[in-house]
Design an enzyme around this catalytic site. Sequence first.
Site, mmCIF file in Angstrom:
data_model
loop_
_atom_site.group_PDB
_atom_site.id
_atom_site.type_symbol
_atom_site.label_atom_id
_atom_site.label_comp_id
_atom_site.label_asym_id
_atom_site.label_seq_id
_atom_site.Cartn_x
_atom_site.Cartn_y
_atom_site.Cartn_z
ATOM 1 N N GLY A 13 1.151 -1.160 -0.004
ATOM 2 C CA GLY A 13 -0.118 0.266 0.420
ATOM 3 C C GLY A 13 1.153 1.494 -0.353
ATOM 4 N N SER A 14 1.859 1.307 -0.863
ATOM 5 C CA SER A 14 3.024 2.288 -0.902
ATOM 6 C C SER A 14 1.888 3.442 -1.671
ATOM 7 C CB SER A 14 4.350 1.909 -0.944
ATOM 8 O OG SER A 14 4.513 1.872 -1.956
ATOM 9 N N ASN A 15 1.462 3.481 -2.792
ATOM 10 C CA ASN A 15 1.110 4.227 -3.378
ATOM 11 C C ASN A 15 -0.683 4.851 -3.254
ATOM 12 O OD1 ASN A 15 2.444 4.677 -6.391
ATOM 13 N ND2 ASN A 15 2.669 1.995 -5.773
ATOM 14 N N HIS A 103 0.470 0.327 -13.169
ATOM 15 C CA HIS A 103 1.654 -1.478 -13.600
ATOM 16 C C HIS A 103 3.136 -0.562 -14.159
ATOM 17 C CE1 HIS A 103 2.631 -4.878 -15.251
ATOM 18 N NE2 HIS A 103 3.513 -4.586 -16.273
HETATM 19 C C1 GRF Z 1 3.076 -1.336 -7.682
HETATM 20 O O1 GRF Z 1 4.552 -1.146 -8.297
HETATM 21 C C2 GRF Z 1 2.239 -1.213 -8.464
HETATM 22 O O2 GRF Z 1 2.615 -0.736 -10.049
HETATM 23 C C3 GRF Z 1 2.252 -2.524 -9.324
HETATM 24 O O3 GRF Z 1 2.015 -4.092 -7.821
HETATM 25 C C4 GRF Z 1 2.812 -2.695 -6.575
HETATM 26 C C5 GRF Z 1 1.967 -1.552 -5.402
HETATM 27 O O4 GRF Z 1 3.216 -1.449 -4.296
HETATM 28 N N1 GRF Z 1 0.638 -2.992 -9.353
HETATM 29 P P1 GRF Z 1 2.007 -0.994 -3.254
HETATM 30 O O5 GRF Z 1 1.435 -1.986 -2.335
HETATM 31 O O6 GRF Z 1 1.460 0.566 -3.639
HETATM 32 O O7 GRF Z 1 3.044 -0.821 -1.736
#
Ligand code: GRF
Length: 184
Positions: A13-15, A103
């Site tokens: 969940g860093s994004n 992605h």
């Molecule tokens: C990210 O690299 C995203 O592009 C891919 O999965 C990863 C998720 O990372 N689809 P996070 O959970 O947001 O840390």
Amino acid sequence: MMKKIAVFASGNGSNFQVIAEQFSVEFVFSDHRDAYVLERAGKLGVTAHAFELKEFDNKVAYEEAIVTLLEKYDIDLICLAGYMKIVGPTLLAAYEGRIINIHPAYLPEFPGAHGIDDAWNAGVTESGVTIHWVDSGVDTGKVIKQVRIPRLVHDTIESFEERIHAAEYQLYPQVLESLGAERR
Ligand code: GRF
């Protein structure tokens, strides 16, 4: 009208964290009850919902429960951010054109669950990050925005991966801004 957004994440969940720090997120959904993203949501004061596919009879019923949630919150835009399931026909029928995904490669290069490793193992000199509309394929929908990221001579897979993620944290907010998500 500003768009009401929900974020879907399966794990770290860093994004989600980057998005929620900058934008008003109605809720985060995780398909794993023990996902770290749920802890992040708690700390950020963002509403979280979690349930698992295996708790339902089939994927249709699982996605119907998701659609119910989305309708309850009047969601305009679903932001997939590390949501590791393919969006099925039920969710797509209700929300196609309102679902985006990030992605970690320069689509159509290296689709699938291992975009970073696959690019690294192919020995590319550059890869990238893509945000695209979600359709019924795997990482096939129309590209909204993408950036190129170089693989540097002294890169390790770790430093390469870090650079990709740093680019993700820039790109998602840019796209959400352009699509009319509400700043917090
Ligand atoms: C990210 O690299 C995203 O592009 C891919 O999965 C990863 C998720 O990372 N689809 P996070 O959970 O947001 O840390």
